[in-house]
Design an enzyme around this catalytic site. Structure first.
Site, mmCIF file in Angstrom:
data_model
loop_
_atom_site.group_PDB
_atom_site.id
_atom_site.type_symbol
_atom_site.label_atom_id
_atom_site.label_comp_id
_atom_site.label_asym_id
_atom_site.label_seq_id
_atom_site.Cartn_x
_atom_site.Cartn_y
_atom_site.Cartn_z
ATOM 1 N N THR A 52 26.492 47.240 33.796
ATOM 2 C CA THR A 52 27.520 48.272 33.900
ATOM 3 C C THR A 52 28.923 47.707 33.767
ATOM 4 O O THR A 52 29.757 48.267 33.058
ATOM 5 C CB THR A 52 27.382 49.033 35.229
ATOM 6 O OG1 THR A 52 26.089 49.642 35.279
ATOM 7 C CG2 THR A 52 28.428 50.119 35.333
ATOM 8 N N ASN B 222 16.252 38.164 44.125
ATOM 9 C CA ASN B 222 16.757 39.512 44.394
ATOM 10 C C ASN B 222 16.239 40.492 43.356
ATOM 11 O O ASN B 222 15.261 40.238 42.660
ATOM 12 C CB ASN B 222 18.285 39.498 44.395
ATOM 13 C CG ASN B 222 18.844 39.225 43.006
ATOM 14 O OD1 ASN B 222 18.337 38.351 42.300
ATOM 15 N ND2 ASN B 222 19.858 39.949 42.598
ATOM 16 N N CYS C 89 17.472 41.321 40.512
ATOM 17 C CA CYS C 89 17.629 40.922 39.105
ATOM 18 C C CYS C 89 17.331 39.442 38.888
ATOM 19 O O CYS C 89 17.680 38.889 37.846
ATOM 20 C CB CYS C 89 19.036 41.258 38.620
ATOM 21 S SG CYS C 89 19.477 42.994 38.790
ATOM 22 N N THR D 150 24.990 42.087 34.570
ATOM 23 C CA THR D 150 26.320 42.681 34.319
ATOM 24 C C THR D 150 26.272 43.927 33.454
ATOM 25 O O THR D 150 27.256 44.247 32.789
ATOM 26 C CB THR D 150 27.288 41.668 33.647
ATOM 27 O OG1 THR D 150 26.995 41.533 32.249
ATOM 28 C CG2 THR D 150 27.249 40.314 34.324
ATOM 29 N N GLY E 142 21.332 46.136 46.310
ATOM 30 C CA GLY E 142 20.078 45.887 45.614
ATOM 31 C C GLY E 142 19.233 44.938 46.450
ATOM 32 O O GLY E 142 19.742 43.982 47.027
ATOM 33 N N GLU F 92 18.512 36.580 39.988
ATOM 34 C CA GLU F 92 19.499 35.509 39.877
ATOM 35 C C GLU F 92 19.932 34.936 41.231
ATOM 36 O O GLU F 92 20.611 33.905 41.272
ATOM 37 C CB GLU F 92 20.743 35.985 39.111
ATOM 38 C CG GLU F 92 21.743 36.813 39.891
ATOM 39 C CD GLU F 92 21.387 38.278 39.970
ATOM 40 O OE1 GLU F 92 22.237 39.094 40.382
ATOM 41 O OE2 GLU F 92 20.241 38.625 39.604
#
Length: 946
Positions: free
Chosen positions: A775, A553, A555, A773, A369, A557
């Site tokens: 998946t 990034n 997402c 988290t 990602g 974090e």
């Protein structure tokens, strides 16, 4: 309008039959006994029956687009109309009556179907046709519906399975039939999710090993595992070095009964995307997958390698900790790209820009990602020295990046995932804000990639003071990109003065509040760009000496340094907090006797001290889990395949990892703590403090064994500065206090011990980051990250299909109170999974099981801020708002900045994810009609989410 009968025949719709059914419901209970004081001539009964009948008829006419209505649908609408009218007892009796009649019909059909069963034949893989072993099928279904601590009714599964049988059915279809039969039942009882998983496990086992019962795998797993490793190596999927392990020792450590702990959604995701296959035939069983991942992470262990692989396996297979998706995909394979996130900085020249696009493609190919920092690229209209022309700015290049992400779809496993970041002073920021709009010139829109604002504190200060803001092009103000805090403010004001003096070619003035409002408007309308804060990410970074954090990034974090010569890399995994919770701990001793604190399951805990919160965490288990997890994450760095040299150099130099957490909402439910109270804030604070203590100490211990990371000297760690200490530094830079208590619940002596350790060395430049988290939490079967529960009952759609999701904690509580029934299921569907408006649910449970949109988002920010003080990177924080308004959104994000948060993620609003109201129960998967796509909870393009 016509009614479709159960046998498929059509009949003209007669409203009088609806009226008769409603009247009978008022007059008689579920067993056919007359209700006291009720009679057909009662004016009250007549009026109620007429009103409800009219509502049902109106609804059916609206829904009957093709002029037909299934009879079950008509009866469902009667149930709903009774509930909406407040006639809950009548509705419940009506439901029970329908269930009794359904059982009677089922019994009546039994004799008629017996002959059909006797004539059904099954086609084997070799083409042979054999009679169906009905008794065996029935036994398999009955056994799947029983567990050592629970059981569910097998008859509905058996009956629905029988409907799917036909003469000549293949073995594969026969295995799928009970899965399809069970999936619609999950909404009625979450335990059916385990039942469906057992049927799927039968299918996986047949593919990977053969037709043997799961009970025999306790003795067969070890033998199977050795053959699996050999075959995986032979077909070029597994790393040949796996054969160097003692496969007898490794195989004997596999625990077959752990296959039973999967729920259906988790196992289906594994089957579709994680288990290794050979020409679409799975060769990998679930425990083999966990061990394959563990062995891949233990490849470079030089001492006790087998023992470390087994230790890694124990943590993974018991769901105490799970690595991120790229690690699960690729560990132990011939292409071990195990890292989750990559952060790049795009330089301001054509060759560098397209090198960055190429790098995106290479990183995305192996499931990474991406976060791209585009701030250095000059703005539209800027002079280009080489051509003496004008630049087209950032946006056209972002269109190329968008299309590259679509084309390179992470090795065919999931969508490419990239997020572009731009600082708020960039001249192209206004057009950047509109990239996700559905209107305008589509050549200047990016519908498939994510975007985020990288906001300096100075801009927020100008917003707060209602001052003006100036935009510049980075080719005229290049050093702003590299400056933070007070240094940024000083230089920015110098550029503003230069602009006033006519020394700047390109600049634009506008009210800061105007730009801020446009940011929030676009965030609400399109979901982008996300709001992230440059200065907290840098001022609180332990690596300030090694460069600047230019972006986060995918997402939001990860907060690592990046440059045109270094691609920041982070390796993720998350602790399952629920697995480390003690409901009723020993809290004090009386003489020699340990005394446990007990409280009623109906009592809520809205206040709790830090010491009490610690008592609810199994610190010994958590310490062991974190220590093992940190070693696994550190091992990723050395065994990893790096698609680019810049990524390899940065990762080996800084060795950043990101230990996160999941199952937080489940932990609160187990402890009877609502999310909208001080107790939740305290527990979030204390849980993260414990994880932080263990993570930092584990990295320091690893440094003693393996040496510190290359850029350790000069870092915060080398000066004994811990993440919690940097709150003061941020306060000093801003000149205002941050409303977060910096004291911890763990005894200061423990922290002092850790502080002394880190001064001498750290293995990892960064240790913690809380990812979504999505998946991996689905695989484990717990709530996602730190998010509240989205809905207590809904259907989630992702790359593996549609899955009914139900809050098992809520169902357990309602069962205990004898409130869980078909009416409650229908209520939950009608009210979008919220219990807050269901009168039958006690108020304390309404508060405990408040959904994401029931909880004031201010509480989510408070909890995140108290976590953030312990976390050296950042937190992927979704915010939810049921009734958004400009003022509410403005207040929310200003509050997030004031409390020192580094980043935020999605803003969720109900308007973007509302569901159709329906109670169809016609054995279709989508019995809960309102489907919520994965993006209503997580980003479907997110590397951590899919």
């Amino acid at each position: 309008m016509h009614i479709i009968k159960r046998n498929g025949e059509m009949a003209v719709f007669d409203p009088e039959k609806i009226h008769h059914a409603v009247t009978m419901a008022f007059l008689y209970d579920a067993d056919g006994a007359a209700r006291p004081d009720s009679n057909s001539t009662s004016a009250s009964v007549r009026e109620k029956a007429a009103a409800i009948t009219q509502n049902v008829v109106d609804t059916l006419e609206h829904r009957a687009h093709d002029g037909t209505v299934p009879i079950e649908d008509a009866q469902d609408q009667v149930e709903l109309a009774l509930m909406r009218a407040g006639e809950h007892k009548v509705a419940r009796d009506y439901v029970l009556y329908r269930e009794r009649r359904a059982r009677e019909r089922l019994s009546a059909k039994a004799d008629a179907t017996a002959d059909r069963k006797a004539h059904i034949r099954v086609t084997n893989e070799n083409g042979d046709v054999v009679p169906l072993d009905y008794d065996k099928m029935k036994t398999v279904i009955q056994q799947a519906c029983q567990n050592w601590d629970w059981q569910v009714d097998s008859e509905p599964v058996l009956a629905a399975t029988e409907k799917l049988l036909y003469d000549g059915i293949t073995v594969n279809e026969l295995l799928k039939a009970p899965i399809l039969a069970t999936r619609p039942l999950i909404e009625k009882n979450f335990r059916y999710s385990f039942v469906a998983a057992r049927f799927l496990l039968d299918q996986i086992r047949l593919e990977a090993y053969g037709d043997v019962p799961q009970e025999d795998m306790e003795h067969l797993y070890a033998d199977y595992f050795k053959g699996y490793i050999q075959k995986g190596i032979a077909i070029g999927r597994l790393d040949p070095r796996l054969h160097d392990f003692d496969l007898d020792v490794i195989g004997s450590a596999l625990v077959a009964e752990r296959d039973w702990i999967f729920q259906y959604q988790g196992l289906q995701i594994l089957y579709d995307r994680y288990l290794i296959h050979d020409n679409e035939r799975r060769i990998e069983l679930p425990q083999a997958m966990w061990m394959r991942v563990a062995m891949g992470l233990a490849l470079n262990e030089t001492v006790d390698r087998d023992e470390w692989a087994i230790r890694f396996y124990q943590v993974l297979s018991t769901f105490k900790f799970v690595c991120s998706t790229p690690t699960l995909f690729n560990s132990g394979t011939t292409h071990p790209q195990l890292s989750s996130c990559f952060l790049t900085t795009v330089p301001d020249d054509l060759e560098g820009i397209f090198d960055a696009v190429k790098e995106n493609a290479l990183l995305s190919k192996f499931s990474g990602g991406l976060g791209n920092d585009w701030t250095p690229v000059r703005a539209m209209g800027s002079w280009i020295k080489g051509t003496n022309g004008q630049s087209q700015g950032v946006v056209p290049f972002l269109k190329v990046v968008n299309d590259t992400a679509v084309a390179v779809n992470q090795g065919g496993k999931r969508k490419g995932a990239v997020c572009a970041y731009l600082e708020t002073w960039h001249m192209d920021i206004e057009e950047f804000l509109e990239l996700r709009k559905n209107t305008g010139d589509d050549r200047r829109r990016t519908h498939d990639m994510n975007t985020a604002n990288w906001i300096p504190d100075l801009f927020m200060e100008r917003v707060e003071s209602n001052a003006m803001w100036t935009l510049f092009s980075p080719n005229e103000a290049p050093d702003l990109h590299e400056l933070t805090g007070k240094a940024f403010k000083t230089r920015y004001e110098q550029y503003e003065q230069m602009a006033d003096e006519g020394k700047m070619t390109q600049f634009k003035r506008l009210p800061a509040v105007e730009l801020w409002r446009k940011m929030l408007t676009m965030l609400f309308e399109t979901g982008h760009p996300w709001i992230t804060f440059k200065d907290p990410c840098n001022i609180r970074s332990p690596q300030r000496h090694a460069g600047v954090v230019h972006s986060s990034n995918l997402c939001t974090e990860i907060t690592l340094n990046s440059s045109d010569s270094e691609t920041a890399v982070c390796n993720l995994g998350s602790v399952n907090l629920l697995a480390h919770i003690i409901s009723n701990p020993v809290v004090y001793t009386h003489g020699d006797e340990a005394v446990r604190e007990e409280w009623s399951r109906s009592d809520l805990r809205t206040e709790i001290t830090g010491k009490e919160a610690l008592q609810h965490i199994d610190m010994n288990m958590l310490g062991d889990t974190v220590k093992t997890a940190m070693r696994m994450l550190d091992n990723v760095i050395d065994v990893n395949f790096y698609p680019t040299v810049k990524a390899r150099n940065a990762n080996l130099r800084h060795r950043a990892v990101g230990l996160g957490v999941m199952g937080f909402a489940d932990a609160l439910h187990k402890l009877r703590i609502p999310m909208d109270c001080n107790a939740a804030v305290v527990f979030a604070d204390v849980a993260q403090e414990a994880i932080s203590l263990f993570a930092i100490e584990s990295s320091a211990d690893l440094a003693t064994l393996r040496g510190s990371y290359d850029s350790f000297h000069g870092s915060d760690w080398s000066h004994g500065i811990l993440p919690v200490d940097t709150i003061r530094r941020l306060q000093d830079e801003r000149g205002v206090d941050i409303a977060v208590d910096t004291h911890g619940a763990i005894h200061p002596d423990f922290w002092e011990r850790v502080r002394n350790k880190v001064k001498t060395g750290m293995r990892n430049s960064n240790c913690m980051a809380i990812a979504p988290t999505a998946t991996i939490s689905n695989i484990v079967g717990v709530s996602q990250g730190i998010d509240p529960v989205y809905q207590n009952l809904y259907v989630k759609s992702n790359l593996s299909g549609e899955f009914t999701v139900i809050d098992n904690h809520l169902m357990d509580d309602l069962e205990r109170l004898d409130l869980w029934d078909a009416v409650m299921v229908n209520d939950l569907k009608y009210f979008d999974g919220s219990v807050s408006v269901i009168d039958r649910v006690p108020q304390e449970l309404q508060r405990l099981y408040a959904t994401a949109f029931d909880v004031d988002a201010i509480w989510l920010i408070k909890m995140a801020a108290h976590r953030q003080k312990w976390v050296d990177q950042s937190i992927s924080l979704n915010l939810y708002m049921a009734s958004p308004s400009g003022k509410k959104i403005d207040d929310l994000y200003r509050h997030a900045w004031r409390m020192g948060l580094k980043t935020t993620y999605y803003l969720r609003t109900l308007g973007a994810s509302s569901a159709e109201k329906s109670t169809i129960t016609n054995d279709k998967l989508n019995a809960v009609s309102g489907i919520v796509n994965a993006c209503a909870i997580d980003d479907p393009s997110c590397e951590a989410c899919q």
